[in-house]
Scaffold this motif. Structure first.
Motif, PDB file in Angstrom:
ATOM      1  N   GLN A  82       7.233  -7.312  -3.957  1.00  0.00           N
ATOM      2  CA  GLN A  82       8.283  -8.193  -4.486  1.00  0.00           C
ATOM      3  C   GLN A  82       9.628  -7.957  -3.782  1.00  0.00           C
ATOM      4  O   GLN A  82      10.440  -8.875  -3.670  1.00  0.00           O
TER       5      GLN A  82
ATOM      6  N   SER B  25       4.925   2.053  -0.202  1.00  0.00           N
ATOM      7  CA  SER B  25       5.636   2.689  -1.313  1.00  0.00           C
ATOM      8  C   SER B  25       5.794   4.194  -1.141  1.00  0.00           C
ATOM      9  O   SER B  25       6.624   4.804  -1.811  1.00  0.00           O
ATOM     10  N   ARG B  26       4.962   4.787  -0.269  1.00  0.00           N
ATOM     11  CA  ARG B  26       5.061   6.256  -0.141  1.00  0.00           C
ATOM     12  C   ARG B  26       5.082   6.693   1.320  1.00  0.00           C
ATOM     13  O   ARG B  26       4.543   7.739   1.673  1.00  0.00           O
TER      14      ARG B  26
ATOM     15  N   GLY C  19       0.176  -4.819 -12.670  1.00  0.00           N
ATOM     16  CA  GLY C  19       1.604  -4.527 -12.795  1.00  0.00           C
ATOM     17  C   GLY C  19       2.483  -5.365 -11.889  1.00  0.00           C
ATOM     18  O   GLY C  19       3.655  -5.564 -12.174  1.00  0.00           O
TER      19      GLY C  19
ATOM     20  N   TYR D 180       7.994  -2.383  -2.589  1.00  0.00           N
ATOM     21  CA  TYR D 180       6.915  -3.135  -3.220  1.00  0.00           C
ATOM     22  C   TYR D 180       6.908  -4.546  -2.629  1.00  0.00           C
ATOM     23  O   TYR D 180       7.927  -5.000  -2.092  1.00  0.00           O
TER      24      TYR D 180
ATOM     25  N   ALA E   5       0.865  -1.180   0.000  1.00  0.00           N
ATOM     26  CA  ALA E   5       0.000   0.000   0.000  1.00  0.00           C
ATOM     27  C   ALA E   5       0.903   1.232   0.000  1.00  0.00           C
ATOM     28  O   ALA E   5       2.112   1.128   0.232  1.00  0.00           O
ATOM     29  N   ARG E   6       0.288   2.391  -0.249  1.00  0.00           N
ATOM     30  CA  ARG E   6       1.109   3.615  -0.295  1.00  0.00           C
ATOM     31  C   ARG E   6       1.671   3.935   1.087  1.00  0.00           C
ATOM     32  O   ARG E   6       2.859   4.170   1.240  1.00  0.00           O
TER      33      ARG E   6
ATOM     34  N   LYS F   4      10.940   3.541  -1.000  1.00  0.00           N
ATOM     35  CA  LYS F   4       9.779   2.913  -1.655  1.00  0.00           C
ATOM     36  C   LYS F   4       9.927   1.392  -1.617  1.00  0.00           C
ATOM     37  O   LYS F   4      10.951   0.867  -2.034  1.00  0.00           O
TER      38      LYS F   4
HETATM   39  P1  A2P Z   1       2.942   3.238  -5.904  1.00  0.00           P
HETATM   40  O1  A2P Z   1       3.145   4.172  -4.753  1.00  0.00           O
HETATM   41  O2  A2P Z   1       4.140   3.161  -6.775  1.00  0.00           O
HETATM   42  O3  A2P Z   1       1.690   3.567  -6.667  1.00  0.00           O
HETATM   43  P2  A2P Z   1      -2.799   1.703  -5.142  1.00  0.00           P
HETATM   44  O4  A2P Z   1      -2.799   2.496  -3.868  1.00  0.00           O
HETATM   45  O5  A2P Z   1      -2.648   2.530  -6.362  1.00  0.00           O
HETATM   46  O6  A2P Z   1      -3.947   0.753  -5.208  1.00  0.00           O
HETATM   47  O7  A2P Z   1      -1.501   0.767  -5.093  1.00  0.00           O
HETATM   48  C1  A2P Z   1      -1.278  -0.123  -4.033  1.00  0.00           C
HETATM   49  C2  A2P Z   1       0.189  -0.323  -3.868  1.00  0.00           C
HETATM   50  O8  A2P Z   1       0.739  -1.068  -4.960  1.00  0.00           O
HETATM   51  C3  A2P Z   1       0.967   0.995  -3.838  1.00  0.00           C
HETATM   52  O9  A2P Z   1       1.922   0.899  -2.814  1.00  0.00           O
HETATM   53  C4  A2P Z   1       1.601   1.037  -5.191  1.00  0.00           C
HETATM   54  O10 A2P Z   1       2.805   1.780  -5.254  1.00  0.00           O
HETATM   55  C5  A2P Z   1       1.931  -0.436  -5.375  1.00  0.00           C
HETATM   56  N1  A2P Z   1       2.305  -0.776  -6.761  1.00  0.00           N
HETATM   57  C6  A2P Z   1       2.133  -0.058  -7.893  1.00  0.00           C
HETATM   58  N2  A2P Z   1       2.660  -0.695  -8.967  1.00  0.00           N
HETATM   59  C7  A2P Z   1       3.171  -1.865  -8.493  1.00  0.00           C
HETATM   60  C8  A2P Z   1       3.867  -2.954  -9.096  1.00  0.00           C
HETATM   61  N3  A2P Z   1       4.130  -2.995 -10.403  1.00  0.00           N
HETATM   62  N4  A2P Z   1       4.265  -3.974  -8.300  1.00  0.00           N
HETATM   63  C9  A2P Z   1       4.003  -3.970  -6.972  1.00  0.00           C
HETATM   64  N5  A2P Z   1       3.358  -2.961  -6.354  1.00  0.00           N
HETATM   65  C10 A2P Z   1       2.939  -1.913  -7.093  1.00  0.00           C
END
Ligand code: A2P
Length: 423
Positions: free
Chosen positions: A357, A346-347, A385, A355, A319-320, A353
Motif C-alpha cells: 500500500q 518489509s524486512r 490484513g 508494504y 515480501a519480507r 519497512k
Molecule cells: P511483515 O514483515 O510485516 O510480516 P509473509 O512473508 O508472512 O507471507 O508476508 C508477506 C509480506 O506481506 C511481508 O512483507 C509482510 O510484512 C507483508 N504484510 C504483513 N501484513 C501486511 C499488511 N497488513 N498489509 C500489507 N502487507 C503486509
C-alpha cells in the motif's frame, strides 16, 4: 382461542458438505454472522439467516447455493447440519392451499419468493461486506466449475516440485506442477483447485480438501500440456506463532516427482482476467498471493508473442526480503516495457519497512491513470490484513486526483474490475 398458525413451506438456505472446501469465505462474508463452523461442517443458522445472498457469489465452489423446501416448523437445526456428511434429499411436502400466504421466515426464503427477480427485494438495508466485485470482467472467458467433486476426484501426477525462495530463508515456498494426463482439467487464470491431504484428523475423519490458487495460465504450465502449477508455502506455525505443521502444505511441499495427488475443482468464477488484447491489469499481492498474478502475467506474456497483447501490467508485490519473494529471479527477467514491477520489502536489511500500500501511494498518478481507463482491472491476493490497507491506498490515489472513491469503488465493483482473494 386463537387457531394455531399452519406451517408454511419455506426454502431453507443450506451448505452442501460434500462440495464445501471449508475456505471460510461464506463465514467471513455473511454480514449478520449467520454462518459458523465446527471441525466437520460449515452451517447456516436458520434463526439468523435472512437469505440476503451476500455469501453466494464469493463462494468458490457453489456449495453455499443450496435451498431445500421444508415446513417452516421443521427447518434443519444447526446441530443437524453439523452432523451431515451429505445434504439430505428433498422431502415431499404438502402443496400450499390456494391463496395461503407463504410464511416469511427469517431463516429462509419463502417458496413464493422463487418468482421474485431479486432475492434481496424485501431485505433492504443489509450491508454489502465485500470490497470486491461479485462478477467477473465482462470480457472474461467462461470458466468451468466443479468438474471434479468429493464424490469424483481426479488423480494428478506430480511432475515438478521446486523451492522458489532462497534455501536459507524462513519462507519455504514451493512451485508444484501437477499433470492430469488424459483427464480433462480446463482452468482459467485466477481459478483455484482443492487438494486432499491423505490421512485422518483428530476425530478420525478424512482430512478436508485445502484450496490453492493456480499459478499457471490456461494453456498449461508448459504450453499445450495438460498440467498446472501451484504456489504453496510450508506452514510451520499457527496464527499465534506457535510451532505446528500445516497438514496439506507440508504434504504438498514434500511431494516427489511421480507421486499422485487427489484433486477437486476447478473453482472461481469472478477473479478472472479480461480477454481483450488492450486490457490493463493492476496486480497487488503478498507472498503466495502471487500465484494468480503469475498465471495472468504469463498469459499476457504468451499473448504478447502470439496475438499482439499490448495492455499495461502493473505489479505491486510484497515480501519480507528479495530472497523470500517467490519467483524473484524469473520476475526480474521480464522486460520493463512489458510489466511495471514494484517490490515492497518489509524486512530488507538497512531499508525502511515497505508494504504494497505504501508503493501504491507513491505511484498514485500512474495508478490513477490506469484506473481511469475502463479496460483496467485490479486484482488483490494475499494476506487478509492487506485488504483494508489496499482499499485505503486506492482511496488516497483517487482522492488525490480529485475523484470520489465511493463512486469509483462502486463503479469498479459493478463493472467486475476489482477483485480480492485474501486469506
Ligand atoms: P511483515 O514483515 O510485516 O510480516 P509473509 O512473508 O508472512 O507471507 O508476508 C508477506 C509480506 O506481506 C511481508 O512483507 C509482510 O510484512 C507483508 N504484510 C504483513 N501484513 C501486511 C499488511 N497488513 N498489509 C500489507 N502487507 C503486509
Amino acid at each position: 382461542m386463537t387457531a394455531p398458525i399452519p406451517a408454511s413451506v419455506i426454502k431453507q438456505h443450506l451448505i452442501d458438505p460434500e462440495i464445501c472446501i471449508r475456505c471460510n469465505t461464506c463465514e467471513e462474508t455473511c454480514p449478520i454472522d449467520a454462518i459458523t463452523h465446527d471441525s466437520n461442517n460449515y452451517v447456516v443458522n436458520p434463526e439468523v439467516c435472512k437469505s440476503c445472498m451476500a455469501c453466494v457469489p464469493p463462494c468458490p465452489t457453489g456449495a453455499i447455493d443450496n435451498w431445500l423446501k421444508v415446513l417452516s416448523d421443521q427447518a434443519y437445526s444447526m446441530e443437524a447440519q453439523f452432523g451431515w456428511t451429505e445434504l439430505p434429499a428433498q422431502q415431499d411436502l404438502p402443496e400450499p392451499a390456494a391463496g395461503e400466504a407463504a410464511e416469511q421466515s427469517p431463516a429462509a426464503v419463502p417458496v413464493a419468493a422463487e418468482t421474485q427477480e431479486d432475492p434481496n427485494a424485501d431485505l433492504d438495508g443489509l450491508p454489502s461486506t465485500s470490497a470486491g466485485a461479485s462478477i467477473p470482467p465482462w470480457s472474461a472467458a467462461h470458466p468451468y466449475l466443479n468438474l471434479y467433486t468429493h464424490k469424483n476426484p481426479v488423480m494428478a501426477t506430480v511432475v515438478g516440485n521446486y523451492r522458489v525462495t532462497d534455501e536459507d530463508t524462513e519462507s519455504d515456498i514451493h512451485h508444484i506442477v501437477l499433470d492430469f494426463g488424459e483427464q480433462p482439467f480446463p482452468v482459467l487464470e485466477g481459478q483455484s483447485v482443492a487438494i486432499f491431504p491423505p490421512g485422518v484428523d483428530a476425530s478420525g475423519r478424512p482430512y478436508h480438501a485445502r484450496q490453492y490458487s493456480i499459478a499457471s495460465p490456461r494453456d498449461g504450465e508448459r504450453p499445450r500440456y495438460n498440467n498446472l502449477s501451484l504456489t504453496v508455502k510450508r506452514v510451520t506455525t499457527d496464527y499465534e506463532g506457535n510451532p505446528t505443521l500445516g497438514v496439506c502444505s507440508n504434504y504438498l511441499c514434500d511431494l516427489k516427482k511421480n507421486d499422485t495427488v487427489k484433486v477437486i475443482g476447478p473453482y472461481g468464477n469472478t477473479f478472472l482476467m479480461p480477454n481483450q488484447v488492450d486490457s490493463n491489469l493492476i496486480m497487488i499481492c503478498t507472498g503466495t498471493g502471487s500465484a494468480p498474478m503469475r498465471a495472468m502475467t504469463e498469459r499476457c506474456r504468451r499473448l504478447t508473442k502470439e496475438q499482439n497483447f499490448n495492455g499495461k501490467l502493473m505489479l505491486f508485490f510484497g515480501a519480507r526480503t528479495e530472497r523470500e519473494l517467490p519467483y524473484f529471479g524469473p520476475l526480474m527477467n521480464l522486460a520493463k516495457e512489458f510489466i511495471d514491477i514494484n517490490l515492497a520489502l518489509s524486512r530488507a536489511p538497512g531499508q525502511p519497512k515497505r508494504y504494497v500500500q505504501d508503493l501504491i501511494r507513491e505511484r498514485a498518478s500512474d495508478v490513477m491513470s490506469l484506473i481511469e481507463n475502463g479496460k483496467t482491472c485490479i486484482y488483490v491476493c494475499g494476506l487478509k490484513g492487506m485488504e483494508d490497507g489496499v482499499i485505503d491506498a486506492l482511496r488516497h490515489v483517487v482522492s488525490q486526483a480529485g475523484g470520489d472513491w465511493t463512486e469509483v469503488h462502486a463503479q469498479l465493483k459493478t463493472q467486475g474490475r476489482l477483485h480480492f482473494e485474501t486469506y
